[in-house]
Design a protein around this motif. Structure first.
Motif, PDB file in Angstrom:
ATOM      1  N   ASN A  74      74.390  56.249  18.981  1.00 48.34           N
ATOM      2  CA  ASN A  74      73.694  54.964  18.833  1.00 48.34           C
ATOM      3  C   ASN A  74      73.728  54.476  17.381  1.00 48.34           C
ATOM      4  OD1 ASN A  74      72.353  52.793  19.970  1.00 48.34           O
ATOM      5  ND2 ASN A  74      70.315  53.655  19.607  1.00 48.34           N
ATOM      6  N   LEU A  75      74.886  54.619  16.740  1.00 47.17           N
ATOM      7  CA  LEU A  75      74.980  54.286  15.323  1.00 47.17           C
ATOM      8  C   LEU A  75      74.783  52.804  15.060  1.00 47.17           C
ATOM      9  CD1 LEU A  75      77.897  56.543  14.036  1.00 47.17           C
ATOM     10  CD2 LEU A  75      75.437  56.938  13.972  1.00 47.17           C
ATOM     11  N   ARG A  76      75.112  51.967  16.023  1.00 46.15           N
ATOM     12  CA  ARG A  76      74.965  50.525  15.799  1.00 46.15           C
ATOM     13  C   ARG A  76      73.506  50.147  15.564  1.00 46.15           C
ATOM     14  NH1 ARG A  76      77.936  46.461  19.813  1.00 46.15           N
ATOM     15  NH2 ARG A  76      79.691  47.438  18.709  1.00 46.15           N
ATOM     16  N   GLU A  77      72.584  50.855  16.245  1.00 42.79           N
ATOM     17  CA  GLU A  77      71.167  50.542  16.111  1.00 42.79           C
ATOM     18  C   GLU A  77      70.444  51.485  15.151  1.00 42.79           C
ATOM     19  OE1 GLU A  77      69.255  50.262  19.863  1.00 42.79           O
ATOM     20  OE2 GLU A  77      70.843  49.039  20.763  1.00 42.79           O
ATOM     21  N   ALA A  78      71.156  52.447  14.587  1.00 41.33           N
ATOM     22  CA  ALA A  78      70.522  53.402  13.674  1.00 41.33           C
ATOM     23  C   ALA A  78      70.155  52.714  12.366  1.00 41.33           C
ATOM     24  CB  ALA A  78      71.451  54.584  13.409  1.00 41.33           C
ATOM     25  N   SER A  79      69.205  53.301  11.671  1.00 42.31           N
ATOM     26  CA  SER A  79      68.785  52.740  10.384  1.00 42.31           C
ATOM     27  C   SER A  79      69.867  52.956   9.330  1.00 42.31           C
ATOM     28  CB  SER A  79      67.494  53.414   9.929  1.00 42.31           C
ATOM     29  OG  SER A  79      67.743  54.774   9.607  1.00 42.31           O
ATOM     30  N   ASP A  80      69.753  52.206   8.247  1.00 45.41           N
ATOM     31  CA  ASP A  80      70.704  52.359   7.146  1.00 45.41           C
ATOM     32  C   ASP A  80      70.666  53.780   6.598  1.00 45.41           C
ATOM     33  OD1 ASP A  80      71.406  49.719   7.396  1.00 45.41           O
ATOM     34  OD2 ASP A  80      70.095  49.020   5.776  1.00 45.41           O
ATOM     35  N   ARG A  81      69.475  54.372   6.551  1.00 47.23           N
ATOM     36  CA  ARG A  81      69.344  55.720   6.006  1.00 47.23           C
ATOM     37  C   ARG A  81      70.134  56.736   6.827  1.00 47.23           C
ATOM     38  NH1 ARG A  81      63.400  58.038   5.791  1.00 47.23           N
ATOM     39  NH2 ARG A  81      63.127  56.066   4.680  1.00 47.23           N
ATOM     40  N   LEU A  82      70.057  56.613   8.162  1.00 42.89           N
ATOM     41  CA  LEU A  82      70.800  57.548   9.002  1.00 42.89           C
ATOM     42  C   LEU A  82      72.302  57.301   8.906  1.00 42.89           C
ATOM     43  CD1 LEU A  82      68.634  57.821  12.244  1.00 42.89           C
ATOM     44  CD2 LEU A  82      68.873  59.466  10.404  1.00 42.89           C
ATOM     45  N   ARG A  83      72.702  56.035   8.908  1.00 39.80           N
ATOM     46  CA  ARG A  83      74.133  55.740   8.865  1.00 39.80           C
ATOM     47  C   ARG A  83      74.758  56.114   7.524  1.00 39.80           C
ATOM     48  NH1 ARG A  83      74.650  50.556   9.077  1.00 39.80           N
ATOM     49  NH2 ARG A  83      72.604  49.821   9.736  1.00 39.80           N
ATOM     50  N   GLU A  84      73.966  56.114   6.464  1.00 37.34           N
ATOM     51  CA  GLU A  84      74.489  56.535   5.161  1.00 37.34           C
ATOM     52  C   GLU A  84      74.780  58.032   5.140  1.00 37.34           C
ATOM     53  OE1 GLU A  84      71.559  55.320   2.404  1.00 37.34           O
ATOM     54  OE2 GLU A  84      72.121  53.198   2.438  1.00 37.34           O
ATOM     55  N   ARG A  85      74.060  58.802   5.960  1.00 37.94           N
ATOM     56  CA  ARG A  85      74.265  60.255   5.983  1.00 37.94           C
ATOM     57  C   ARG A  85      75.458  60.659   6.839  1.00 37.94           C
ATOM     58  NH1 ARG A  85      69.527  62.418   8.713  1.00 37.94           N
ATOM     59  NH2 ARG A  85      70.495  64.441   8.326  1.00 37.94           N
ATOM     60  N   LEU A  86      75.863  59.834   7.786  1.00 40.60           N
ATOM     61  CA  LEU A  86      76.898  60.214   8.756  1.00 40.60           C
ATOM     62  C   LEU A  86      78.120  59.317   8.628  1.00 40.60           C
ATOM     63  CD1 LEU A  86      77.859  61.812  11.252  1.00 40.60           C
ATOM     64  CD2 LEU A  86      76.710  60.096  12.664  1.00 40.60           C
ATOM     65  N   GLN A  87      79.293  59.941   8.593  1.00 37.75           N
ATOM     66  CA  GLN A  87      80.554  59.212   8.554  1.00 37.75           C
ATOM     67  C   GLN A  87      81.472  59.773   9.631  1.00 37.75           C
ATOM     68  OE1 GLN A  87      82.752  59.706   4.910  1.00 37.75           O
ATOM     69  NE2 GLN A  87      84.259  58.127   5.389  1.00 37.75           N
ATOM     70  N   LEU A  88      82.042  58.908  10.454  1.00 38.58           N
ATOM     71  CA  LEU A  88      83.026  59.312  11.455  1.00 38.58           C
ATOM     72  C   LEU A  88      84.408  58.897  10.980  1.00 38.58           C
ATOM     73  CD1 LEU A  88      81.231  58.292  14.794  1.00 38.58           C
ATOM     74  CD2 LEU A  88      81.256  60.527  13.672  1.00 38.58           C
ATOM     75  N   ILE A  89      85.336  59.845  10.964  1.00 41.49           N
ATOM     76  CA  ILE A  89      86.686  59.558  10.477  1.00 41.49           C
ATOM     77  C   ILE A  89      87.715  60.106  11.457  1.00 41.49           C
ATOM     78  CG2 ILE A  89      85.972  59.574   8.053  1.00 41.49           C
ATOM     79  CD1 ILE A  89      87.178  62.360   7.783  1.00 41.49           C
ATOM     80  N   GLN A  90      88.842  59.405  11.569  1.00 42.18           N
ATOM     81  CA  GLN A  90      89.946  59.887  12.387  1.00 42.18           C
ATOM     82  C   GLN A  90      90.862  60.724  11.505  1.00 42.18           C
ATOM     83  OE1 GLN A  90      92.290  56.854  14.291  1.00 42.18           O
ATOM     84  NE2 GLN A  90      93.345  58.304  15.644  1.00 42.18           N
ATOM     85  N   SER A  91      91.079  61.950  11.923  1.00 41.66           N
ATOM     86  CA  SER A  91      91.877  62.863  11.106  1.00 41.66           C
ATOM     87  C   SER A  91      92.327  64.030  11.977  1.00 41.66           C
ATOM     88  CB  SER A  91      91.058  63.372   9.914  1.00 41.66           C
ATOM     89  OG  SER A  91      91.843  64.167   9.063  1.00 41.66           O
ATOM     90  N   SER A  92      93.283  64.759  11.492  1.00 37.20           N
ATOM     91  CA  SER A  92      93.787  65.936  12.195  1.00 37.20           C
ATOM     92  C   SER A  92      93.463  67.197  11.398  1.00 37.20           C
ATOM     93  CB  SER A  92      95.305  65.857  12.394  1.00 37.20           C
ATOM     94  OG  SER A  92      95.814  67.088  12.882  1.00 37.20           O
ATOM     95  N   VAL A  93      93.112  68.250  12.099  1.00 32.56           N
ATOM     96  CA  VAL A  93      92.749  69.502  11.447  1.00 32.56           C
ATOM     97  C   VAL A  93      93.941  70.147  10.757  1.00 32.56           C
ATOM     98  CG1 VAL A  93      93.167  70.957  13.477  1.00 32.56           C
ATOM     99  CG2 VAL A  93      91.449  71.652  11.802  1.00 32.56           C
ATOM    100  N   THR A  94      95.148  69.732  11.105  1.00 33.27           N
ATOM    101  CA  THR A  94      96.337  70.349  10.511  1.00 33.27           C
ATOM    102  C   THR A  94      96.896  69.562   9.336  1.00 33.27           C
ATOM    103  OG1 THR A  94      97.758  69.236  12.131  1.00 33.27           O
ATOM    104  CG2 THR A  94      96.994  71.457  12.678  1.00 33.27           C
ATOM    105  N   TYR A  95      96.229  68.452   8.943  1.00 39.00           N
ATOM    106  CA  TYR A  95      96.705  67.650   7.810  1.00 39.00           C
ATOM    107  C   TYR A  95      95.657  67.626   6.705  1.00 39.00           C
ATOM    108  CZ  TYR A  95     100.284  65.971  11.019  1.00 39.00           C
ATOM    109  OH  TYR A  95     101.328  65.904  11.911  1.00 39.00           O
TER     110      TYR A  95
END
Length: 473
Positions: A334-355
């Motif tokens: 529910n990141l769209r409705e999360a507070s700025d404080r929570l969203r500042e702590r969490l980052q989602l990134i697309q990446s591969s474990v082998t790179y």
């Protein structure tokens, strides 16, 4: 102050194994709040009672700055009920003396630790302060499955017209997990007291969330509990309220399917393996004091959810190779409705474990929870180079299925894996050979832990390796 816990379960004497306190010895523990004496008034297979008697040192409390609280400049610093009432200091003693039992783990009796037991608890002279305190203990403990008896203590039995004091003798009965029962007391005794007679630390919100996990977000008196436990400190109350609300919104993440969910059902465990695995990873992260963590191969965010509601994790990164899975994680969290404080702590990134990815470099810890078995064997050196070499975190936590344990899953024939996407599943010996090599080549030490029920011959269903970076002194 006296607290007793009685089990009437079958083979009730096993209570001593869960508490890790020998029934034939009277033991004394020097604690920050005084001396706790632990002994067993009765031990049999039908009924077993453990007692904790806390002796508070009032002179030591006056001298110790940690326990001056808000009355540091008043006479109450010297004249008070702390040596006689079961207040917040009893909660501190319970947390220190029965720390392992409160965590809900037991190497010798894991199924018993995960099961509800018929328990009876008594706590003498519990303060119930503040407005509208009539029946307060029942309002706090009743929704948690307890039958509550709170007997008011008169101000003076010789003068009944004086009425009752603010103290009650508390008795609880119910079928509750021992770890939950201890956590209920740990949180709710300070709430009844409505005072914390020690310095309220920055991690107080984290303590509340950890001890209240599984019951506090849905408690009808959640607001009162939060406010009183955090000593009415507004900034902490606001933070805890926000995190508890987020926890309630995210509770459905525990239902996310796991790779080995079908196999788990064959053994009918008291607690599913998926949450046990997540809790084992969180326990390892807390053991190393991690604050910045990347969950590599995070999937739909089951572990991210648990980290997000613990304020001790100040920087959280979730990475996955699949953009669609990350989108599901964002919706589930529910990141769209999360507070700025929570969203500042969490980052989602697309990446591969082998790179190699500089965005996860230099963190306190990287988690690979049920990830390596999805990587082709010939790509494992690339994973090692990216995670242990380029990112070089302070610690790495790896979990993977234990192939030895597969013999206990009736749905798995010889040579088949728990999930169709697994490239391999290692025995304990094969896992140790790989982890030992990784540690040696990259300057880490490695510690092995079990996750789930432990079979004497085949080990646990999930194996966990905790790598710690070797630092130059």
């Amino acid at each position: 102050m006296l607290v007793t816990v009685t089990s009437t379960a079958s083979t009730a004497s096993n209570l001593s194994h869960l508490l890790r306190k020998h029934p034939d010895r009277a033991q004394a523990f020097a604690l920050s709040v005084g001396t706790a004496h632990v002994f067993y008034p009765e031990v049999s297979d039908d009924r077993c009672t453990v007692a904790m008697l806390l002796e508070v040192d009032p002179i030591g409390l006056v001298r110790d700055k940690r326990f001056r609280g808000s009355d540091a400049a008043t006479l109450a610093r010297y004249v008070n009920d702390r040596p006689y009432a079961s207040s917040s200091m009893v909660a501190v003693a319970l947390g220190q003396v029965f720390r392992t039992a409160m965590s809900g783990t037991s190497e010798s009796l894991p199924e018993l630790a995960a099961s509800a037991l018929p328990l009876e608890i008594t706590v003498a002279a519990v303060p119930a302060r503040g407005r509208d305190t009539v029946g307060l203990a029942t309002r706090l403990f009743g929704p948690l499955g307890w039958v509550v008896d709170e007997a008011p203590i008169p101000l003076d039995p010789e003068f009944p017209e004086w009425g009752d004091s603010v103290y009650v003798d508390l008795a609880l009965r119910g079928e509750v997990r021992l770890s939950d029962a201890l956590r209920h007391l740990y949180v709710l005794l300070p709430v009844l007291d409505d005072a914390k007679h020690y310095w309220v630390s920055d991690d107080e919100v984290g303590k509340l969330l950890r001890a209240g996990e599984g019951w506090l977000p849905d408690h009808p008196e959640r607001e009162l509990i939060t406010r009183r436990y955090l000593a009415h400190q507004r900034s902490m109350v606001d933070e805890a309220t926000e995190l508890l609300a987020a926890n309630a919104r995210l509770s459905d993440l525990d239902d996310i399917p796991e790779d080995d969910q079908a196999a788990q059902s064959d053994l009918s465990r008291p607690t599913p393996l998926a949450p046990q695995r997540a809790e084992a990873v969180l326990g390892a992260l807390r053991d190393i004091g991690a604050h910045s963590v990347a969950d590599v191969g995070c999937g739909e965010g089951a572990l991210l959810k648990r980290m997000l509601v613990d304020p001790s994790f100040t920087k959280i990164i979730g990475s996955d190779v699949s953009a669609s899975v990350l989108a599901k994680a964002a919706r589930a969290l529910n990141l769209r409705e999360a507070s700025d404080r929570l969203r500042e702590r969490l980052q989602l990134i697309q990446s591969s474990v082998t790179y190699q990815d500089d965005r996860i470099a230099g963190l306190d810890a990287i988690v690979l929870m049920e990830v390596i078995e999805h990587v082709d064997l010939e790509r494992l050196p690339a994973l090692e180079s990216a995670v242990f070499g380029a990112a070089a975190p302070g610690a790495v936590i790896v979990t993977t299925p234990n192939d030895d344990y597969n013999a206990l899953f009736e749905s798995l024939s010889n040579g088949t894996f728990r999930h169709g996407d697994h490239r391999f599943e290692w025995s304990r010996a094969e896992f140790a050979e790989w982890t030992d090599g990784v540690a040696m080549r990259n300057g880490y030490t490695v510690e092995y832990r079990t996750v789930g029920d432990v079979d004497a011959d085949l080990g646990s269903p999930t194996q966990l390796a905790l790598f710690r970076k070797v630092t130059d002194r």
